[in-house]
Structures are given as C-alpha cells and as structure tokens.
Design an enzyme around this catalytic site. Structure first.
Site, PDB file in Angstrom:
ATOM      1  N   TYR A   1      12.199   8.868 -22.619  1.00 15.15           N
ATOM      2  CA  TYR A   1      13.106   7.941 -21.932  1.00 15.15           C
ATOM      3  C   TYR A   1      14.034   8.715 -21.008  1.00 15.15           C
ATOM      4  O   TYR A   1      14.483   9.812 -21.357  1.00 15.15           O
ATOM      5  CB  TYR A   1      13.976   7.181 -22.951  1.00 15.15           C
ATOM      6  CG  TYR A   1      13.480   5.769 -23.164  1.00 15.15           C
ATOM      7  CD1 TYR A   1      13.547   4.837 -22.133  1.00 15.15           C
ATOM      8  CD2 TYR A   1      12.934   5.374 -24.381  1.00 15.15           C
ATOM      9  CE1 TYR A   1      13.084   3.545 -22.308  1.00 15.15           C
ATOM     10  CE2 TYR A   1      12.474   4.082 -24.559  1.00 15.15           C
ATOM     11  CZ  TYR A   1      12.547   3.171 -23.516  1.00 15.15           C
ATOM     12  OH  TYR A   1      12.089   1.895 -23.686  1.00 15.15           O
TER      13      TYR A   1
ATOM     14  N   GLU B   1      16.566   6.810 -18.747  1.00 12.73           N
ATOM     15  CA  GLU B   1      17.343   5.815 -17.985  1.00 12.73           C
ATOM     16  C   GLU B   1      18.448   6.509 -17.192  1.00 12.73           C
ATOM     17  O   GLU B   1      19.089   7.440 -17.680  1.00 12.73           O
ATOM     18  CB  GLU B   1      17.954   4.793 -18.947  1.00 12.73           C
ATOM     19  CG  GLU B   1      16.919   3.800 -19.421  1.00 12.73           C
ATOM     20  CD  GLU B   1      17.432   2.843 -20.483  1.00 12.73           C
ATOM     21  OE1 GLU B   1      18.644   2.823 -20.737  1.00 12.73           O
ATOM     22  OE2 GLU B   1      16.604   2.136 -21.055  1.00 12.73           O
TER      23      GLU B   1
ATOM     24  N   ASP C   1       7.926  -4.207   4.460  1.00 11.20           N
ATOM     25  CA  ASP C   1       7.116  -3.972   3.258  1.00 11.20           C
ATOM     26  C   ASP C   1       5.781  -3.384   3.726  1.00 11.20           C
ATOM     27  O   ASP C   1       4.911  -4.109   4.214  1.00 11.20           O
ATOM     28  CB  ASP C   1       6.916  -5.293   2.518  1.00 11.20           C
ATOM     29  CG  ASP C   1       6.015  -5.133   1.292  1.00 11.20           C
ATOM     30  OD1 ASP C   1       5.385  -4.065   1.143  1.00 11.20           O
ATOM     31  OD2 ASP C   1       5.938  -6.082   0.489  1.00 11.20           O
TER      32      ASP C   1
ATOM     33  N   THR D   1       4.202  -0.210  -2.215  1.00 13.26           N
ATOM     34  CA  THR D   1       3.518   0.179  -3.439  1.00 13.26           C
ATOM     35  C   THR D   1       2.868   1.530  -3.159  1.00 13.26           C
ATOM     36  O   THR D   1       2.725   1.941  -1.996  1.00 13.26           O
ATOM     37  CB  THR D   1       2.441  -0.839  -3.845  1.00 13.26           C
ATOM     38  OG1 THR D   1       1.645  -1.139  -2.710  1.00 13.26           O
ATOM     39  CG2 THR D   1       3.057  -2.103  -4.396  1.00 13.26           C
TER      40      THR D   1
ATOM     41  N   LYS E   1      -2.090   1.496  -2.944  1.00 12.28           N
ATOM     42  CA  LYS E   1      -3.049   0.893  -2.016  1.00 12.28           C
ATOM     43  C   LYS E   1      -3.589   2.026  -1.141  1.00 12.28           C
ATOM     44  O   LYS E   1      -4.146   2.963  -1.682  1.00 12.28           O
ATOM     45  CB  LYS E   1      -2.383  -0.248  -1.255  1.00 12.28           C
ATOM     46  CG  LYS E   1      -1.949  -1.380  -2.203  1.00 12.28           C
ATOM     47  CD  LYS E   1      -1.528  -2.619  -1.487  1.00 12.28           C
ATOM     48  CE  LYS E   1      -1.216  -3.753  -2.431  1.00 12.28           C
ATOM     49  NZ  LYS E   1       0.138  -3.698  -3.010  1.00 12.28           N
TER      50      LYS E   1
ATOM     51  N   ARG F   1      -0.104   3.079  -9.838  1.00 13.11           N
ATOM     52  CA  ARG F   1       0.391   1.711  -9.609  1.00 13.11           C
ATOM     53  C   ARG F   1       1.899   1.712  -9.820  1.00 13.11           C
ATOM     54  O   ARG F   1       2.390   1.655 -10.957  1.00 13.11           O
ATOM     55  CB  ARG F   1      -0.273   0.725 -10.569  1.00 13.11           C
ATOM     56  CG  ARG F   1      -1.778   0.726 -10.478  1.00 13.11           C
ATOM     57  CD  ARG F   1      -2.389  -0.424 -11.219  1.00 13.11           C
ATOM     58  NE  ARG F   1      -2.365  -1.602 -10.397  1.00 13.11           N
ATOM     59  CZ  ARG F   1      -3.297  -1.898  -9.489  1.00 13.11           C
ATOM     60  NH1 ARG F   1      -4.338  -1.113  -9.300  1.00 13.11           N
ATOM     61  NH2 ARG F   1      -3.203  -2.987  -8.784  1.00 13.11           N
TER      62      ARG F   1
END
Ligand code: DSN
Length: 409
Positions: free
Chosen positions: A52, A54, A200, A226, A229, A235
């Site tokens: 973790y 954060e 985008d 993203t 692609k 991903r």
C-alpha cells in the site's frame, strides 16, 4: 509458475491457457486493444502488488515506500518527457483507468450541475464525456456536439453550441473518430467561452508520443489518457494538468475517488513509457497508421462505406447501412471467422446496443508484425463474411493459418 498454478487451480490454469490460445488464433481489430510487451506483463505480475502507498511520492500514509516513491517519480518524469509536457504541467499516474481519470477532472474542477460540452456517443464520443448513463452526465449538465454530415468535425457548429451553452469544460478527443483532431481550434473555442479544455487522447496516445498525431499540450488545460491502447502499456491512466489546477485534480483522485495506487501498474506505465521512446515503437506507430489507411482503402474499393470516407489515424468506422446487416450481426459473423471487430454507433444511430456500424483498427495486428500485405487479405476476408455471406468457419481456417505465422508472444 504455470506448473504451480495448474496444481493449485487447474480450472483457472485451463481458462487462462484457453484465452491465450484464443488470442493467438484470432485477428484483433478492436482499435482500443493492443499487444502488451512481455516485459510489461512481467512487471504487472511482480511483487510490487504487495504494498500500500496511499498518498504521493515523499508524502505517504504508509511506511516502506522508498522504492515506490522512486518508481512513481520515474513514471511521472517519463510521462512528461514522452509527451513533451513542459514546466507548467503536473502529472498524476495513479488513476486506475480512463473513466476514473475523466471523472477526477470533472469532480476536481466543476460543481454539480456545471456544464460539460463533449461529442455525442453516436458521433464518436466516449461515455465518460457526458453521456447520461455515466456519472459525467448524471452529476453534471451535459451538452453535446455532433460530427458534420461529412463525418468530420464542424468547428462552426461546436463554437455556436459552446457560446450558447457556456460550458465549464470542453472535451476534445474521442473513442470512435477516425480523423486527426485539431486541438488548437478546440483550445481557441474553450478560451473564447472561458472553459477548461480537456483533451482525452486515450486512443491516440501512442500516435502522439511517436509524432504521428499533433500534440494537444499547447492548447489544453488538462490531458487524460489511458495507457493500454496505442500506447501499449498496462490498463491504467495518466492525467496531466496545468500546475494551477493540478492540486484540485490530484486531491480528487486521492482521497476523493481512490485509495491505494496500484504500484505494479505504475511501474508498468514507467516501462511502457521507456519503450515508447524507442525507434521500434515509433516505427510501429507509423505502421499502425499506414496499415489503417490500406485497410480503409481496400474496404472502400470493395464497396464498403466509411464514416468520413477513410482514416488518418489507427481506426475506421464502417457504415453498414448499405449492406443489409446490423453492426451486431456483423460483429458476430466476424467473430465466428476469427476476426474481432466491435459494433459501434455511427452518426444518426439511436441505439448503441444495436448500432449500424463496426469499428476496426490496426494497433494489435501491427504489434504482431502484420503489415500491408496481411491487411489487404483481412479486407478480403471481411468482404467475404459480410457481403458475400460465405461460411465463416471456412474463413476461420484461413485466418488461423495466418495467425500461426505471427505469434502473439
Ligand atoms: N472501451 C474503450 C474503447 O473501446 O474505445 C474506451 O473506454
């Protein structure tokens, strides 16, 4: 590893093996899909999953993050370098994927009820650009622009709608639009009406990185993409924001929308961005565009109609209205023939579940090594399935034979 998995969970091992075999035997023409390098897969499956972290580099809410800080900074630095984002940009590599990235921008910069101006789904926009089924269209007031009757962007219309609706954000960048985007023109309109310009670039990020498409960075306030692609990474997603608004977006990503970042993905982004700086990557992006053009030209010469009469990116939209077949039926028949192409809305379509188009793209087959010769053959197969209504099973055998010559790994 594989042997161990077979022992622990033979059912899952079998399903994974079957999926890998399916990918090997299938031609993937879905333009949003790619073929991630094995090294990126390795990083995704590394022990980086175990932690973790954060917070952000240097300011975490958990101990033990010395190396994660370095990895995240590496990914951020490479992102800025690959896309030429200058000193006045900040980058966040923690978003889990594209829709959360766009939501983080809206929730960071807008108040509920503020207006987002984006392209309609049937013209090629994305759900997260203000569609009514997405939070982007439920929490915010969504206004839409369409492509013109020629399938191209109609900036006079976009400007008029922007002046009338006074949006707080104008979205450029699309999911199913085959032509180059004039980010400068979008930026000018946004400035004129006092809106933020969100570009985008999810679909075209690889093309932008390889200078096969103009960059939005001189004309936008926020750029989202993203990373899986045309960029051919994990991903996940990246958000670039001008420094004066970056903090609002960062705080929306964490703690607003997400908890701990997925460190394995962040490391995989860093690697994908290193690969994106190679000549090999640039050559592939050039080939993706070249192959898409050849596919479009060959399909048109076989009597297919394309929205906007062709492509100058990695994708094209086939209008099936003259073919007596729906997008859904075409998608099913092509799948039976071992060719994956997704059904897609085209201008004037009302029902996205049963649209009258299919969307095709060349990223995945290009990363597999296929070029113009194979692409011409693919156009012939598509015609045999859709127009000549030949038995898809017969074509599938031919497709598999070609796929064998181009192993996915
Ligand atoms: N589903 C992606 C696409 O196919 O374009 C966008 O999220």
């Amino acid at each position: 590893m594989v042997e161990k998995l077979k022992k622990i969970d033979p059912t899952l091992a079998e399903l994974i093996a079957s999926e890998i075999a399916r990918q090997q035997k299938t031609l993937d023409l879905i333009p949003s899909e790619c073929l991630v390098p094995p090294e990126v897969l390795q990083v995704l499956g590394s022990p980086l999953v175990n932690k973790y972290s954060e917070g952000e580099p240097g300011k975490r809410y958990y101990p033990g993050n010395e190396y994660y800080d370095k990895i995240e900074k590496l990914a951020q630095g490479r992102a800025k370098k690959v896309f030429g984002a200058g000193e006045n940009w900040q980058v966040n590599v923690q978003c889990l994927s594209g829709t959360p990235a766009n939501l983080a921008v809206y929730f960071g910069l807008l108040n509920p009820g503020d207006t987002i101006l984006g392209m309609s789904l049937s013209s090629g926009g994305h759900l997260s650009h203000g569609h009514k089924v997405s939070l982007s269209g439920r929490i915010f007031n969504s206004v839409k622009y369409e492509v013109g009757s020629d399938g191209h962007l109609d900036f006079d219309q976009i400007e008029k709608i922007a002046e009338a609706s006074q949006p707080k954000i104008i979205v450029s960048g699309f999911s199913a639009f085959p032509h180059r985007v004039d980010f400068q023109r979008f930026g000018e309109i946004a400035k004129k009406v006092g809106a933020w310009h969100l570009a985008d670039i999810s679909h075209i990020a690889g093309l932008v990185a390889a200078s096969q498409h103009a960059s939005p960075f001189l004309h936008a306030d926020v750029v989202t993409t993203t990373t899986h692609k045309t960029l051919n990474g994990p991903r996940a997603a990246i958000v670039f924001a001008k420094k004066k608004i970056a903090e609002k977006i960062n705080r929306t990503i964490f703690p607003g929308l997400q908890g701990g970042p997925h460190n394995n993905k962040i490391a995989a982004i860093a690697l994908a961005l290193k690969i994106a700086q190679t000549d090999e990557f640039r050559t592939s992006q050039h080939q993706i565009v070249k192959s898409a053009k050849v596919l479009a030209e060959n399909l048109m010469s076989l009597g297919f109609k394309l929205v906007g009469d062709g492509t100058d990116t990695h994708l094209m939209l086939v209008n099936l209205r003259n073919k007596d077949i729906s997008g859904q039926e075409a998608e099913k028949l092509l799948e039976k023939a071992g060719i994956l192409a997704n059904r897609n809305s085209i201008p004037q379509d009302k029902n996205p579940y049963s649209p009258s188009g299919i969307r095709l793209g060349t990223p995945s087959i290009t990363f597999r090594g296929m070029k113009e010769k194979e692409v011409k053959q693919i156009a012939v197969w598509i015609n045999r399935v859709i127009t000549k209504k030949e038995n898809p099973q017969q074509i599938r055998e031919e497709v598999e034979e070609l796929c064998q010559k181009f192993p996915i790994y």
